[in-house]
Motif scaffolding. Structure first.
Motif, PDB file in Angstrom:
ATOM      1  N   LEU A  54      -2.151  -0.646 -19.173  1.00 58.76           N
ATOM      2  CA  LEU A  54      -2.505  -1.141 -18.061  1.00 58.76           C
ATOM      3  C   LEU A  54      -1.452  -2.033 -17.458  1.00 58.76           C
ATOM      4  CD1 LEU A  54      -5.861  -2.820 -19.661  1.00 58.76           C
ATOM      5  CD2 LEU A  54      -5.612  -0.597 -18.383  1.00 58.76           C
ATOM      6  N   LEU A  55      -1.530  -2.245 -16.035  1.00 58.61           N
ATOM      7  CA  LEU A  55      -0.623  -3.038 -15.043  1.00 58.61           C
ATOM      8  C   LEU A  55      -1.416  -3.877 -14.345  1.00 58.61           C
ATOM      9  CD1 LEU A  55       2.138  -0.102 -14.206  1.00 58.61           C
ATOM     10  CD2 LEU A  55       2.024  -1.710 -16.302  1.00 58.61           C
ATOM     11  N   PRO A  56      -1.861  -4.985 -14.679  1.00 54.19           N
ATOM     12  CA  PRO A  56      -2.739  -5.546 -13.941  1.00 54.19           C
ATOM     13  C   PRO A  56      -2.083  -6.446 -12.724  1.00 54.19           C
ATOM     14  CG  PRO A  56      -2.215  -6.935 -15.734  1.00 54.19           C
ATOM     15  CD  PRO A  56      -1.506  -5.628 -15.812  1.00 54.19           C
ATOM     16  N   GLY A  57      -1.397  -5.756 -11.973  1.00 49.15           N
ATOM     17  CA  GLY A  57      -1.161  -6.375 -10.343  1.00 49.15           C
ATOM     18  C   GLY A  57       0.416  -6.764 -10.252  1.00 49.15           C
ATOM     19  N   ASP A  58       0.534  -7.154  -8.978  1.00 47.52           N
ATOM     20  CA  ASP A  58       1.935  -7.276  -8.557  1.00 47.52           C
ATOM     21  C   ASP A  58       2.917  -6.155  -9.018  1.00 47.52           C
ATOM     22  OD1 ASP A  58       1.404  -9.609  -6.780  1.00 47.52           O
ATOM     23  OD2 ASP A  58       2.082 -11.008  -8.187  1.00 47.52           O
ATOM     24  N   LEU A  59       2.734  -5.143  -8.631  1.00 50.54           N
ATOM     25  CA  LEU A  59       3.684  -4.069  -9.297  1.00 50.54           C
ATOM     26  C   LEU A  59       4.936  -3.948  -8.474  1.00 50.54           C
ATOM     27  CD1 LEU A  59       0.715  -1.078  -8.856  1.00 50.54           C
ATOM     28  CD2 LEU A  59       1.449  -2.824 -10.930  1.00 50.54           C
ATOM     29  N   THR A  60       4.962  -4.520  -7.273  1.00 56.02           N
ATOM     30  CA  THR A  60       6.173  -4.500  -6.486  1.00 56.02           C
ATOM     31  C   THR A  60       6.487  -5.771  -5.916  1.00 56.02           C
ATOM     32  OG1 THR A  60       4.930  -4.059  -4.395  1.00 56.02           O
ATOM     33  CG2 THR A  60       5.666  -2.063  -5.596  1.00 56.02           C
ATOM     34  N   GLN A  61       7.831  -5.960  -5.484  1.00 56.35           N
ATOM     35  CA  GLN A  61       8.281  -7.188  -4.829  1.00 56.35           C
ATOM     36  C   GLN A  61       7.290  -7.628  -3.891  1.00 56.35           C
ATOM     37  OE1 GLN A  61      12.498  -8.775  -3.567  1.00 56.35           O
ATOM     38  NE2 GLN A  61      12.092  -6.861  -2.530  1.00 56.35           N
ATOM     39  N   HIS A  62       7.108  -6.974  -2.833  1.00 52.82           N
ATOM     40  CA  HIS A  62       6.450  -7.421  -1.527  1.00 52.82           C
ATOM     41  C   HIS A  62       5.990  -6.277  -0.985  1.00 52.82           C
ATOM     42  CE1 HIS A  62       9.248 -11.112  -1.429  1.00 52.82           C
ATOM     43  NE2 HIS A  62       8.008 -11.446  -1.561  1.00 52.82           N
ATOM     44  N   GLY A  63       5.487  -5.306  -1.833  1.00 54.71           N
ATOM     45  CA  GLY A  63       4.653  -3.985  -1.192  1.00 54.71           C
ATOM     46  C   GLY A  63       5.417  -3.111  -0.531  1.00 54.71           C
ATOM     47  N   GLU A  64       6.894  -3.191  -0.673  1.00 47.94           N
ATOM     48  CA  GLU A  64       7.860  -2.163   0.043  1.00 47.94           C
ATOM     49  C   GLU A  64       7.319  -0.689  -0.380  1.00 47.94           C
ATOM     50  OE1 GLU A  64       9.794  -6.032  -0.808  1.00 47.94           O
ATOM     51  OE2 GLU A  64       8.695  -4.511  -1.999  1.00 47.94           O
ATOM     52  N   PRO A  65       7.234   0.272   0.536  1.00 50.65           N
ATOM     53  CA  PRO A  65       6.895   1.528   0.159  1.00 50.65           C
ATOM     54  C   PRO A  65       7.810   2.353  -0.865  1.00 50.65           C
ATOM     55  CG  PRO A  65       6.810   1.117   2.644  1.00 50.65           C
ATOM     56  CD  PRO A  65       7.182  -0.221   2.248  1.00 50.65           C
ATOM     57  N   ASP A  66       9.039   1.794  -0.483  1.00 46.98           N
ATOM     58  CA  ASP A  66      10.278   2.537  -1.367  1.00 46.98           C
ATOM     59  C   ASP A  66       9.880   2.002  -2.829  1.00 46.98           C
ATOM     60  OD1 ASP A  66      11.423   3.737   0.788  1.00 46.98           O
ATOM     61  OD2 ASP A  66      13.112   2.473   0.899  1.00 46.98           O
ATOM     62  N   ASN A  67       9.564   0.922  -2.877  1.00 47.86           N
ATOM     63  CA  ASN A  67       9.335   0.202  -4.195  1.00 47.86           C
ATOM     64  C   ASN A  67       8.006   0.925  -5.099  1.00 47.86           C
ATOM     65  OD1 ASN A  67      11.553  -1.220  -4.396  1.00 47.86           O
ATOM     66  ND2 ASN A  67      10.492  -3.055  -3.435  1.00 47.86           N
ATOM     67  N   HIS A  68       7.059   1.081  -4.331  1.00 54.11           N
ATOM     68  CA  HIS A  68       5.560   1.844  -4.617  1.00 54.11           C
ATOM     69  C   HIS A  68       6.114   3.252  -5.019  1.00 54.11           C
ATOM     70  CE1 HIS A  68       2.542  -1.123  -3.992  1.00 54.11           C
ATOM     71  NE2 HIS A  68       2.867  -1.185  -2.831  1.00 54.11           N
ATOM     72  N   MET A  69       6.868   3.980  -4.346  1.00 52.84           N
ATOM     73  CA  MET A  69       7.162   5.314  -4.393  1.00 52.84           C
ATOM     74  C   MET A  69       8.146   5.432  -5.693  1.00 52.84           C
ATOM     75  SD  MET A  69       7.458   7.135  -0.783  1.00 52.84           S
ATOM     76  CE  MET A  69       8.710   5.904  -0.002  1.00 52.84           C
ATOM     77  N   TRP A  70       9.022   4.609  -6.078  1.00 51.17           N
ATOM     78  CA  TRP A  70       9.854   4.700  -7.308  1.00 51.17           C
ATOM     79  C   TRP A  70       9.030   4.419  -8.474  1.00 51.17           C
ATOM     80  CZ3 TRP A  70      10.508   1.787 -11.450  1.00 51.17           C
ATOM     81  CH2 TRP A  70      11.463   2.210 -12.385  1.00 51.17           C
ATOM     82  N   LEU A  71       7.963   3.363  -8.291  1.00 52.12           N
ATOM     83  CA  LEU A  71       6.968   3.338  -9.530  1.00 52.12           C
ATOM     84  C   LEU A  71       6.203   4.318  -9.977  1.00 52.12           C
ATOM     85  CD1 LEU A  71       6.106   1.286 -11.792  1.00 52.12           C
ATOM     86  CD2 LEU A  71       4.863   0.044 -10.086  1.00 52.12           C
ATOM     87  N   THR A  72       5.559   4.853  -8.754  1.00 52.45           N
ATOM     88  CA  THR A  72       4.609   6.107  -9.120  1.00 52.45           C
ATOM     89  C   THR A  72       5.257   7.186  -9.504  1.00 52.45           C
ATOM     90  OG1 THR A  72       4.866   6.607  -6.703  1.00 52.45           O
ATOM     91  CG2 THR A  72       3.058   5.222  -7.240  1.00 52.45           C
ATOM     92  N   ALA A  73       6.607   7.337  -9.148  1.00 57.52           N
ATOM     93  CA  ALA A  73       7.425   8.446  -9.776  1.00 57.52           C
ATOM     94  C   ALA A  73       7.643   8.225 -11.072  1.00 57.52           C
ATOM     95  CB  ALA A  73       8.690   8.632  -8.716  1.00 57.52           C
TER      96      ALA A  73
END
Length: 356
Positions: A54-73
């Motif tokens: 479980l990852l309960p939020g604030d997955l990224t620094q400020h919602g940057e697309p590159d950071n979301h894409m790195w994490l999902t990969a």
């Protein structure tokens, strides 16, 4: 029905690729260590026979697309399912609210048109992921579960079989994790503004376990009124860089949740991360503590407050660490009483067995 499973929680990852790191001289978050810290956690979890993460939020620094894409990969490479929800940093603007779920279709959001979901994670185990991020009339961020989502939640709870275990994940705290959290201007922003309504719905459905983040502290709060636990997990980018491994067991005689907490002790960039991070937080504590001392409820004069702040250098670090005990025998009576009240109350914050 007998049931046993193991899962982990890592919260407030604040993933930031090096080229996206936002720097500020007063920041508390060590976002430049977010990726190596996560890799340490994932390396440990790979040795366990986990059922899910479980990852309960604030997955990224400020919602940057590159950071979301790195994490999902990165999450796609894991051998166990992962379930996420958004934190305030993931949806920093009204416009960004529509962008989050499509990144995480494989991690809970099979319906990417909304920011909440429910699913059966294991036979007999139902997970509900809520979105607690809303905006006021001035586009300021608040913690709130809107009416549509509450109605949806009530409907979900009514149709889930009564013999199923229901787990809830939401970013904002729903119970107080420190004295006066719901009323103090400095801490109430970490709480859900309509927490009472949510707790009532969960209590009526006999839900007892809620997992939160946002506050960046290790704490387990319990409500007698609602017979409900709010288990909040500290951030991977701030002291003490914790994560949890939990084992749920139910047999004919008992139901319990065993909680073990771990820390990221070292990363290649910082071989003594615990010491470095604690000092980093202490170095930035003066203004925060001065604000706490001079604002309600203490309202101390600045001259007195300035003399007290050196004794509070590690106050927030100790709270973040969990299981804190405080003694300030030389403080003025009102300040002594106020700060010593932050000493932890049962249950323990890091390692505990909760009898449900």
């Amino acid at each position: 029905m007998e049931l046993k499973f193991k899962f982990a929680i890592a919260s407030d990852l604040h993933i930031a690729l090096p080229e996206t790191v936002w720097d500020h001289p007063s920041r508390f978050h060590l976002v430049e260590f977010s990726i190596p810290a996560l890799e340490v956690v994932l390396s440990h979890l790979a040795q366990l026979n986990l059922d899910f993460l479980l990852l309960p939020g604030d997955l990224t620094q400020h919602g940057e697309p590159d950071n979301h894409m790195w994490l999902t990969a990165r999450l796609r490479q894991l051998p166990y399912p992962v379930y996420v929800i958004p934190g305030n940093h993931d949806v920093p603007t009204v416009e960004s609210m529509d962008c989050f779920a499509p990144y995480y279709r494989q991690f809970g959001y099979k319906n990417p048109s909304r920011l909440y979901y429910d699913c059966e994670v294991l036979p007999g185990v139902h997970l509900i992921g809520l979105n607690s991020n809303q905006f006021d009339a001035d586009d300021g961020q608040i913690g709130w579960i809107d009416r549509v989502q509450l109605d949806w939640l009530e409907s979900v709870l009514s149709r889930v079989s009564k013999d199923k275990l229901v787990l809830v994940m939401v970013h904002h705290n729903i119970l107080e994790h420190m004295p006066g959290q719901a009323s103090n201007p400095l801490s109430k922003r970490y709480m859900l503004d309509n927490a009472d309504r949510l707790c009532q719905l969960l209590h009526q459905a006999n839900v007892k376990l809620v997992f939160t983040g946002h506050l960046h502290v290790q704490d387990i709060a319990y409500s007698d009124r609602f017979d409900l636990y709010d288990i909040t997990t500290g951030s991977l980018v701030s002291y003490p860089h914790p994560y949890r491994v939990l084992t749920y067991e139910r047999d004919r005689d008992a139901e319990r949740l065993s909680i073990e907490s771990y820390r990221v002790e070292a990363i290649p960039e910082q071989p003594n991360l615990q010491h470095f991070s604690r000092e980093w937080m202490g170095d930035r504590s003066h203004l925060f503590m001065l604000n706490l001392l001079t604002k309600p409820p203490l309202n101390l004069p600045s001259a007195i407050a300035s003399n007290l702040t050196p004794h509070l250098r590690y106050f927030w670090a100790n709270i973040a660490d969990g299981d804190a005990e405080f003694s300030f025998p030389n403080f003025p009576t009102n300040a002594k009483k106020y700060f010593e009240a932050f000493s932890d109350r049962p249950p323990a914050d890091n390692n505990a067995i909760l009898r449900l």
